[in-house]
Motif scaffolding. Structure first.
Motif, PDB file in Angstrom:
ATOM      1  N   LEU A   1      37.895 -30.694   5.489  1.00  0.00           N
ATOM      2  CA  LEU A   1      37.188 -30.880   6.753  1.00  0.00           C
ATOM      3  C   LEU A   1      36.282 -29.686   7.067  1.00  0.00           C
ATOM      4  CD1 LEU A   1      40.043 -32.415   8.932  1.00  0.00           C
ATOM      5  CD2 LEU A   1      38.069 -33.608   7.971  1.00  0.00           C
ATOM      6  N   SER A   2      36.703 -28.490   6.704  1.00  0.00           N
ATOM      7  CA  SER A   2      35.865 -27.313   6.954  1.00  0.00           C
ATOM      8  C   SER A   2      34.584 -27.359   6.129  1.00  0.00           C
ATOM      9  CB  SER A   2      36.650 -26.037   6.650  1.00  0.00           C
ATOM     10  OG  SER A   2      37.007 -25.982   5.271  1.00  0.00           O
TER      11      SER A   2
ATOM     12  N   CYS B   1      57.817 -34.727   7.061  1.00  0.00           N
ATOM     13  CA  CYS B   1      57.306 -35.707   6.100  1.00  0.00           C
ATOM     14  C   CYS B   1      55.909 -36.202   6.432  1.00  0.00           C
ATOM     15  CB  CYS B   1      58.268 -36.893   6.020  1.00  0.00           C
ATOM     16  SG  CYS B   1      59.901 -36.472   5.390  1.00  0.00           S
ATOM     17  N   LEU B   2      55.461 -36.023   7.671  1.00  0.00           N
ATOM     18  CA  LEU B   2      54.173 -36.549   8.101  1.00  0.00           C
ATOM     19  C   LEU B   2      53.259 -35.425   8.555  1.00  0.00           C
ATOM     20  CD1 LEU B   2      55.286 -39.692  10.151  1.00  0.00           C
ATOM     21  CD2 LEU B   2      54.490 -39.605   7.794  1.00  0.00           C
ATOM     22  N   ASN B   3      51.975 -35.561   8.221  1.00  0.00           N
ATOM     23  CA  ASN B   3      50.936 -34.653   8.692  1.00  0.00           C
ATOM     24  C   ASN B   3      50.014 -35.389   9.653  1.00  0.00           C
ATOM     25  OD1 ASN B   3      51.820 -32.564   6.971  1.00  0.00           O
ATOM     26  ND2 ASN B   3      50.572 -33.356   5.286  1.00  0.00           N
ATOM     27  N   LEU B   4      49.500 -34.669  10.646  1.00  0.00           N
ATOM     28  CA  LEU B   4      48.544 -35.234  11.589  1.00  0.00           C
ATOM     29  C   LEU B   4      47.466 -34.202  11.885  1.00  0.00           C
ATOM     30  CD1 LEU B   4      47.759 -37.609  13.464  1.00  0.00           C
ATOM     31  CD2 LEU B   4      49.077 -36.490  15.260  1.00  0.00           C
ATOM     32  N   ILE B   5      46.213 -34.615  11.747  1.00  0.00           N
ATOM     33  CA  ILE B   5      45.072 -33.731  11.996  1.00  0.00           C
ATOM     34  C   ILE B   5      44.103 -34.435  12.930  1.00  0.00           C
ATOM     35  CG2 ILE B   5      43.123 -32.495  10.982  1.00  0.00           C
ATOM     36  CD1 ILE B   5      44.647 -32.316   8.387  1.00  0.00           C
ATOM     37  N   LEU B   6      43.701 -33.754  13.982  1.00  0.00           N
ATOM     38  CA  LEU B   6      42.636 -34.212  14.868  1.00  0.00           C
ATOM     39  C   LEU B   6      41.518 -33.189  14.803  1.00  0.00           C
ATOM     40  CD1 LEU B   6      45.364 -35.470  16.249  1.00  0.00           C
ATOM     41  CD2 LEU B   6      43.793 -35.996  18.106  1.00  0.00           C
ATOM     42  N   ALA B   7      40.320 -33.634  14.462  1.00  0.00           N
ATOM     43  CA  ALA B   7      39.186 -32.728  14.284  1.00  0.00           C
ATOM     44  C   ALA B   7      37.937 -33.357  14.878  1.00  0.00           C
ATOM     45  CB  ALA B   7      38.969 -32.411  12.802  1.00  0.00           C
ATOM     46  N   ARG B   8      36.953 -32.495  15.189  1.00  0.00           N
ATOM     47  CA  ARG B   8      35.689 -32.951  15.769  1.00  0.00           C
ATOM     48  C   ARG B   8      34.533 -32.524  14.868  1.00  0.00           C
ATOM     49  NH1 ARG B   8      34.943 -32.563  22.140  1.00  0.00           N
ATOM     50  NH2 ARG B   8      33.582 -34.304  21.562  1.00  0.00           N
ATOM     51  N   LYS B   9      33.570 -33.385  14.749  1.00  0.00           N
ATOM     52  CA  LYS B   9      32.398 -33.127  13.921  1.00  0.00           C
ATOM     53  C   LYS B   9      31.447 -32.202  14.663  1.00  0.00           C
ATOM     54  CE  LYS B   9      28.601 -35.590  11.615  1.00  0.00           C
ATOM     55  NZ  LYS B   9      28.039 -36.938  11.331  1.00  0.00           N
ATOM     56  N   ARG B  10      31.137 -31.084  14.067  1.00  0.00           N
ATOM     57  CA  ARG B  10      30.232 -30.117  14.675  1.00  0.00           C
ATOM     58  C   ARG B  10      28.951 -30.032  13.848  1.00  0.00           C
ATOM     59  NH1 ARG B  10      32.353 -30.133  19.588  1.00  0.00           N
ATOM     60  NH2 ARG B  10      34.419 -29.150  19.721  1.00  0.00           N
ATOM     61  N   THR B  11      27.822 -30.023  14.529  1.00  0.00           N
ATOM     62  CA  THR B  11      26.523 -29.933  13.879  1.00  0.00           C
ATOM     63  C   THR B  11      25.800 -28.717  14.424  1.00  0.00           C
ATOM     64  OG1 THR B  11      26.411 -32.340  13.684  1.00  0.00           O
ATOM     65  CG2 THR B  11      24.361 -31.115  13.389  1.00  0.00           C
TER      66      THR B  11
END
Length: 211
Positions: free
Chosen positions: A137-138, A171-181
């Motif tokens: 994502l980075s 056992c579970l992963n969760l990622i919340l991310a925002r698109k930056r321009t």
């Protein structure tokens, strides 16, 4: 149920007009508490779907979606990098991407290393670590808002706990991310460069030559 429990506190904070729920598990998640009214299920089958299409080639315009929900989609994708780029293509600037996946450093990861279990579900799928997905994502210039690791016991009843408390063995992963321009418009220099001189003469100055 564990994923729905983790997302309950986030849905009131996520705004927009259109949400894509990519994959069969994403379509089955309860998102009624979301502030996004128009939600579209995109799957490759006819079960519980609004648009039947390949997830690698989404039939939507560039920057037309505010939220992309991808529950365990990367784990079952042959090319997860392409899938992320396709989701990035349809997302608007400052749009949200929500990823859930299996954690290889967990009891499920141990089952994947077992010869008898590794050919069965859910051990058969690919498992990517939380840090690896954050690196992907980075590269696409996303700001990770939260990253959580939860559900120590894979087949137990979900319990609402702090995701930072179990940041390794869940056992579970969760990622919340925002698109930056970032804007690439050139701006005028607000300071003057110092003038360099060599042997008392200013560089760039013209020298009078005798005729």
């Amino acid at each position: 149920m564990a994923i729905e429990l983790r997302l309950q506190n986030w849905w009131p904070k996520i705004y927009g007009f259109h949400m894509l729920k990519l994959g069969q598990l994403s379509a089955e998640l309860d998102t009624k508490s979301s502030m996004v009214s128009h939600q579209v299920n995109v799957t490759t089958t006819t079960t519980n779907t609004d648009v039947m299409a390949s997830l690698n080639y989404l039939p939507f315009e560039n920057k037309s979606v505010d939220v992309c929900l991808m529950a365990h989609v990367l784990d079952y994708s042959a090319d997860p990098h392409w899938l992320l780029r396709e989701a990035d293509r349809v997302l608007v600037d400052d749009g949200w991407i929500i990823l859930s996946s299996f954690n290889p450093i967990s009891l499920l990861g141990i089952g994947k290393c077992t010869p008898i279990l590794r050919h069965k579900q859910p051990y058969y799928c690919r498992m990517f670590s939380l840090r690896r997905q954050v690196d992907w994502l980075s590269v696409l210039n996303y700001e990770v808002i939260t990253q959580q690791n939860f559900q120590i016991m894979p087949f137990s009843r979900p319990v609402k706990r702090d995701g930072k408390r179990y940041h390794v063995g869940g056992c579970l992963n969760l990622i919340l991310a925002r698109k930056r321009t970032l804007p690439l418009t050139p701006t005028a220099m607000k300071f003057a460069l110092p003038r360099m001189s060599v042997k008392g003469r200013v560089l760039g100055a013209t020298r009078n030559r005798p005729d």
